[in-house]
Design an enzyme around this catalytic site. Structure first.
Site, short mmCIF file in Angstrom:
data_model
loop_
_atom_site.label_atom_id
_atom_site.label_comp_id
_atom_site.label_asym_id
_atom_site.label_seq_id
_atom_site.Cartn_x
_atom_site.Cartn_y
_atom_site.Cartn_z
N LYS A 1 44.34 50.60 39.93
CA LYS A 1 43.50 51.84 40.48
C LYS A 1 44.41 52.90 39.94
O LYS A 1 43.59 54.17 40.01
CB LYS A 1 43.28 51.72 41.89
CG LYS A 1 42.37 50.55 42.28
CD LYS A 1 41.68 50.88 43.68
CE LYS A 1 40.62 49.67 43.74
NZ LYS A 1 40.22 49.86 44.92
N LYS B 1 36.43 43.21 33.43
CA LYS B 1 35.38 42.88 34.05
C LYS B 1 34.48 43.96 34.33
O LYS B 1 34.79 45.30 34.26
CB LYS B 1 36.00 42.63 35.58
CG LYS B 1 36.63 43.58 36.10
CD LYS B 1 37.01 43.17 37.56
CE LYS B 1 37.57 44.34 38.38
NZ LYS B 1 37.94 44.53 39.70
N LYS C 1 32.69 49.22 39.02
CA LYS C 1 32.16 50.35 39.18
C LYS C 1 32.77 51.66 38.94
O LYS C 1 32.38 52.75 38.89
CB LYS C 1 31.81 50.28 40.88
CG LYS C 1 30.77 49.30 41.39
CD LYS C 1 30.63 49.41 42.70
CE LYS C 1 31.67 48.22 43.34
NZ LYS C 1 31.33 47.79 44.73
P1 TYM Z 1 34.41 45.22 45.49
O1 TYM Z 1 33.67 46.09 46.28
O2 TYM Z 1 35.08 45.45 44.36
O3 TYM Z 1 33.46 43.83 45.07
C1 TYM Z 1 32.53 43.11 45.88
C2 TYM Z 1 32.57 41.90 45.47
O4 TYM Z 1 32.19 41.68 44.17
C3 TYM Z 1 32.94 40.61 43.34
N1 TYM Z 1 33.16 41.33 41.84
C4 TYM Z 1 32.82 40.46 40.70
N2 TYM Z 1 32.62 38.99 40.75
C5 TYM Z 1 32.41 38.74 39.41
N3 TYM Z 1 32.34 39.71 38.37
C6 TYM Z 1 32.73 40.86 38.42
N4 TYM Z 1 32.83 41.69 37.49
C7 TYM Z 1 32.88 41.60 39.79
N5 TYM Z 1 33.14 42.75 40.26
C8 TYM Z 1 33.38 42.50 41.66
C9 TYM Z 1 34.45 40.84 44.17
O5 TYM Z 1 35.22 39.87 43.71
C10 TYM Z 1 34.03 40.99 45.38
O6 TYM Z 1 33.72 39.51 45.98
N6 TYM Z 1 38.53 44.70 48.56
C11 TYM Z 1 37.10 44.15 48.26
C12 TYM Z 1 36.24 44.55 49.37
C13 TYM Z 1 36.76 43.80 50.70
C14 TYM Z 1 37.06 42.34 51.13
C15 TYM Z 1 37.59 42.46 52.24
C16 TYM Z 1 36.46 41.31 50.42
C17 TYM Z 1 37.32 44.54 51.80
N7 TYM Z 1 37.79 43.75 52.86
C18 TYM Z 1 37.73 41.26 52.96
C19 TYM Z 1 36.60 40.29 51.22
C20 TYM Z 1 37.47 40.05 52.42
C21 TYM Z 1 36.52 45.13 46.99
O7 TYM Z 1 37.04 46.03 46.59
O8 TYM Z 1 35.54 44.27 46.48
#
Ligand code: TYM
Length: 344
Positions: free
Chosen positions: A115, A206, A209
């Protein structure tokens, strides 16, 4: 009984990586869950503010993400859907866990480095990092552990980029259980088949966003024309014929993978799908991929629009109900944690 928990950051409408890597799995788990299973899905707005956010945009994005969760098929009668920041117990457990969180372990986690666009071997005490690294971003995995542990989740469905964070959550839970009373549950990771969808413009990265180029990702709200345009401009190669080989042909393979994941009935595996399409031109392949995505995302997009442009009270009621139930779940754990450490 099982407790399924997961969360997504509010960054506008989700992209296909989020959808295929996480959200669709969340819906599947919901639809196949036993009656006694609890499902909690959260909009991680406290994680979002680890990077600077404009308040009015954040407000909009929190709402859009909530609408997206309903649009993809989560049912607020079955799943507990809520904004993370509405449940103070998440933050409180974060503080309690942070008091025993090792800086050394956290400094080896990779997300704060990516990040901040720092190399993987960056150290938080390097002069180049330390002035810019914020405490909240450094502590991001501790808050994520708190999210999961406060609901004593047994299973957490995520994409591959979250596996390190889940490993850490288990570490934190077993540390607490050893130090105090064994009350926290060690969560298992559920990886969806589409664990890593790649960027359309840089297929070695990957889909994300935070990529400044909107053509790098497809949003679940994109129209058919936009999907076609983005897929058409996706980076591929000039090798003749269609094959599936993520190492030598990452761009084409990502398109095949997306098509396969959107509609698993088209073939038994991405390799077999590529084989069926082997004689297509790149242009024809791209049209097919775009049409398959459109076919399966159209309903989601239409539902999203009717929610976002519909009665605002519907979303507010859903969140209110989710918050009420999530609070019960979180407060029950917090009570045990407070007792275990002498804060009761
Ligand atoms: P975030 O918001 O970046 O992403 C949400 C979910 O989408 C999945 N993901 C992907 N899977 C496959 N290919 C991709 N290119 C891709 N981009 C995103 C992520 O693996 C995720 O499952 N830190 C977490 C949010 C969070 C969280 C939690 C998750 C906060 N607390 C507790 C699980 C448990 C996050 O930033 O995800």
């Amino acid at each position: 009984p099982q407790v399924i928990f997961s969360a997504i950051q509010p960054t506008g409408a989700p992209h296909l990586g989020n959808y295929l890597g996480a959200l669709r799995q969340w819906v599947k788990l919901q639809n196949e869950a036993l009656p006694e299973t609890t499902l909690l899905y959260s909009v991680a707005d406290l994680h979002a503010i680890t990077l600077r956010q404009d308040p009015s945009i954040l407000r909009e994005w929190r709402k859009q993400m909530l609408a997206s969760l309903i649009a993809v098929g989560l049912d607020p009668k079955r799943s507990i859907i809520f904004h993370q920041s509405a449940i103070p117990a998440h933050s409180e457990l974060h503080w309690i866990l942070s008091c025993n969180a090792s800086m050394g372990y956290l400094s080896r986690m990779t997300q704060w480095k990516s990040k901040m666009a720092l190399p993987e071997n960056a150290n938080p005490l390097d002069t180049s990092s330390k002035a810019k690294l914020k405490l909240g971003l450094f502590s991001y995995p501790v808050l994520q552990a708190a999210d999961i542990l406060i609901h004593r989740a047994t299973h957490v469905p995520v994409g591959a980029d979250q596996t390190q964070h889940l490993e850490y959550a288990r570490e934190v839970a077993s540390g607490f259980n050893h130090l105090h009373t064994p009350i926290l549950t060690l969560p298992s990771t559920i990886l969806s088949p589409a664990k890593r969808i790649m960027s359309l413009t840089q297929p070695l990265k990957k889909m994300s966003k935070s990529d400044p180029d909107p053509k790098s990702r497809i949003l679940i709200t994109d129209t058919h024309a936009t999907i076609k345009r983005k897929i058409k401009s996706a980076l591929t190669d000039s090798i003749e014929g269609i094959t599936y080989d993520p190492v030598t042909r990452p761009g084409v393979s990502n398109l095949i993978e997306m098509m396969y994941c959107m509609d698993e009935s088209v073939a038994e595996s991405p390799v077999l799908l590529a084989n069926e399409l082997k004689d297509l031109s790149m242009r024809a392949l791209k049209e097919k991929v775009a049409d398959t995505i459109e076919l399966h995302i159209r309903d989601v997009r239409e539902r999203y629009e009717s929610i976002v442009f519909g009665d605002a009270k519907v979303l507010m009621d859903i969140n209110e109900e989710g918050v009420r139930k999530a609070k019960q779940s979180a407060d029950a754990t917090l009570k045990l944690v407070r007792e275990a450490i002498g804060l009761d």
